[in-house]
Design an enzyme around this catalytic site. Sequence first.
Site, mmCIF file in Angstrom:
data_model
loop_
_atom_site.group_PDB
_atom_site.id
_atom_site.type_symbol
_atom_site.label_atom_id
_atom_site.label_comp_id
_atom_site.label_asym_id
_atom_site.label_seq_id
_atom_site.Cartn_x
_atom_site.Cartn_y
_atom_site.Cartn_z
ATOM 1 N N ASP A 1 5.555 -43.462 -4.962
ATOM 2 C CA ASP A 1 6.408 -43.235 -6.134
ATOM 3 C C ASP A 1 7.546 -44.251 -6.067
ATOM 4 O OD1 ASP A 1 8.283 -42.288 -4.322
ATOM 5 O OD2 ASP A 1 8.611 -40.379 -5.339
ATOM 6 N N CYS B 1 6.721 -42.024 -0.414
ATOM 7 C CA CYS B 1 7.720 -41.609 -1.404
ATOM 8 C C CYS B 1 9.075 -41.720 -0.711
ATOM 9 C CB CYS B 1 7.423 -40.214 -1.955
ATOM 10 S SG CYS B 1 7.526 -38.861 -0.767
ATOM 11 N N HIS C 1 -10.457 -32.799 20.808
ATOM 12 C CA HIS C 1 -9.804 -32.812 19.496
ATOM 13 C C HIS C 1 -10.792 -32.622 18.342
ATOM 14 C CE1 HIS C 1 -6.159 -33.842 21.524
ATOM 15 N NE2 HIS C 1 -6.775 -34.861 22.121
ATOM 16 N N THR D 1 11.023 -39.583 0.999
ATOM 17 C CA THR D 1 10.981 -39.029 2.359
ATOM 18 C C THR D 1 9.594 -39.107 2.979
ATOM 19 O OG1 THR D 1 10.454 -36.857 1.457
ATOM 20 C CG2 THR D 1 12.796 -37.336 1.855
ATOM 21 N N HIS E 1 -5.234 -37.770 17.912
ATOM 22 C CA HIS E 1 -5.500 -36.331 18.017
ATOM 23 C C HIS E 1 -5.936 -35.670 16.714
ATOM 24 C CE1 HIS E 1 -2.964 -35.731 21.945
ATOM 25 N NE2 HIS E 1 -3.924 -36.621 22.066
HETATM 26 C C1 RB5 Z 1 12.115 -38.697 -5.561
HETATM 27 O O1 RB5 Z 1 13.475 -38.712 -5.868
HETATM 28 C C2 RB5 Z 1 11.876 -37.977 -4.252
HETATM 29 O O2 RB5 Z 1 12.019 -36.618 -4.465
HETATM 30 C C3 RB5 Z 1 10.514 -38.317 -3.725
HETATM 31 O O3 RB5 Z 1 10.409 -39.695 -3.554
HETATM 32 C C4 RB5 Z 1 10.154 -37.703 -2.395
HETATM 33 O O4 RB5 Z 1 11.124 -37.941 -1.429
HETATM 34 C C5 RB5 Z 1 9.720 -36.309 -2.427
HETATM 35 O O5 RB5 Z 1 9.356 -35.690 -1.426
#
Ligand code: RB5
Length: 148
Positions: A8, A65, A133, A67, A98
Amino acid sequence: MKIAVGCDHGGFVLKEDVINCLKARGIEVVDCGTNSTDSVDYPVFGEKVARLVAKGECDKGIVMCGTGIGISIAANKVKGIRCALCHDEYTAKMTAMHNNSNILAMGGRVVNPEMAVRILESWLDTPFEGGRHISRVNMFSEIENRED
Ligand code: RB5
């Protein structure tokens, strides 16, 4: 080897470096987008990558994304997907060894591009250990197939 890559807007910063690294290794890349920092919904791109891997059209996937959390959750909703969110080389190596993870997730607001490439290389270069595993990884499919 063919790898699907998707992100994203929060993961877009990493995508070019990831794609360049893959191409430098002679890996064919399927770029599932997004292609700018304009706000988009990460589940769309997590699912796109996951479907290609689940159908066997790509061998592995990379999703990013902000995080890495949301897009990894989305990818893991697709049957057959084992998506691992990694922030360092150690976790990347261990999930390959694993969990036999077939998609790697990273956070564009968590790791810088150099670390992302190190994580990616560690994940790609580490084979699944098999042995004890195997039955544990098979349990993922059993969970998917259980009704309640
Ligand atoms: C977008 O702002 C953010 O929420 C997305 O990139 C991600 O971190 C979601 O888990």
